[in-house]
Design an enzyme around this catalytic site. Structure first.
Site, PDB file in Angstrom:
ATOM      1  N   ARG A  42       0.853  -1.191   0.000  1.00 16.34           N
ATOM      2  CA  ARG A  42       0.000   0.000   0.000  1.00 16.34           C
ATOM      3  C   ARG A  42       0.884   1.235   0.000  1.00 16.34           C
ATOM      4  NH1 ARG A  42      -2.722   3.559   3.639  1.00 16.34           N
ATOM      5  NH2 ARG A  42      -4.878   3.953   3.035  1.00 16.34           N
ATOM      6  N   SER A 111     -12.944  -4.101  -0.361  1.00 13.88           N
ATOM      7  CA  SER A 111     -13.330  -3.648   0.974  1.00 13.88           C
ATOM      8  C   SER A 111     -14.855  -3.648   1.090  1.00 13.88           C
ATOM      9  CB  SER A 111     -12.813  -2.229   1.230  1.00 13.88           C
ATOM     10  OG  SER A 111     -11.406  -2.189   1.168  1.00 13.88           O
ATOM     11  N   LYS A 140      -6.697   5.414   8.338  1.00 15.92           N
ATOM     12  CA  LYS A 140      -7.951   5.842   7.723  1.00 15.92           C
ATOM     13  C   LYS A 140      -8.585   6.924   8.580  1.00 15.92           C
ATOM     14  CE  LYS A 140      -8.464   2.805   4.248  1.00 15.92           C
ATOM     15  NZ  LYS A 140      -8.762   3.132   2.855  1.00 15.92           N
TER      16      LYS A 140
END
Length: 215
Positions: A42, A111, A140
């Site tokens: 990521r 997700s 997040k």
């Protein structure tokens, strides 16, 4: 390609945690040889060329240790670097379009935050779900925790593997026991640990207990 439930047991999501490139790669390799069963690269800040360069290096490490290698969000890069799969969010490229572009070569993870999204993803042919955020997380912003009951409902509603993600560490994995998950995803709990190997070993044992429903 396909992924099985055992690959979800300890799903590592990379986090630089302030480390330079060489130390980051060293930590990735340590995680891979210390029990990680799947790894997602990521990178939200890198330019495409830098991301590709890094992806090829991480892919080589994953293949060395026989671990599935997933790219976050970037389908084109996943195809170009030869990744095993790609993970996308609800607002990214649709699973159908990914399958059209990559055929059945890529594992596709999506997700999901509720049963409706989970069922839609399964119907679209995705290979696994990442469900969360199950706890508050620094990666997040402005995200509301999913909740145990919603996580359990998702796991009961689908037949594909489910990995819990978001704010997971050794101190809270036990709270997911009995939810029906197939494993946990961790980022800073692995890559920000003082001892990456020890962290992976502990997280994997705790994940096994949570998956089996052992308190």
């Amino acid at each position: 390609m396909k992924i099985n439930k055992k690959d979800m047991l300890l799903y590592a999501v990379t986090d630089r945690c302030g480390y330079g490139y060489e130390e980051f790669l060293s930590r990735v390799e340590t995680a891979l040889k210390s029990g990680v069963t799947c790894l997602q690269l990521r990178e939200k800040e890198l330019e495409y060329g830098e991301f590709l360069f890094e992806a090829k290096a991480v892919k080589a490490l994953c293949e060395k240790y026989g671990v599935s290698f997933i790219i976050n969000d970037n389908v084109a890069l996943a195809i170009e670097c030869g990744a095993h799969g790609v993970h996308v969010g609800q607002d990214d490229m649709s699973p159908g379009k990914i399958k059209k572009e990559a055929g059945n070569r890529l594992i596709v993870g999506v997700s999901a935050h509720n049963v409706k999204e989970a069922l839609a993803a399964q119907a679209a042919g995705v290979d696994y779900l990442g469900c969360g955020s199950v706890f508050t997380t620094s990666t997040k912003q402005n995200v509301t925790a999913l909740g145990y009951e919603t996580l359990r409902e998702i796991c009961c509603a689908v037949d594909i593997p489910v990995v819990a993600i978001g704010g997971i560490n050794a101190g809270n994995i036990a709270n997911l026991t009995g939810s029906g998950i197939d494993g946990v995803a961790a980022a800073s709990a692995i890559f920000g640990a003082d001892d990456v190997s020890l962290a992976c070993e502990e997280l994997k044992k705790l994940s096994e207990k949570a998956v089996k429903g052992i308190e």
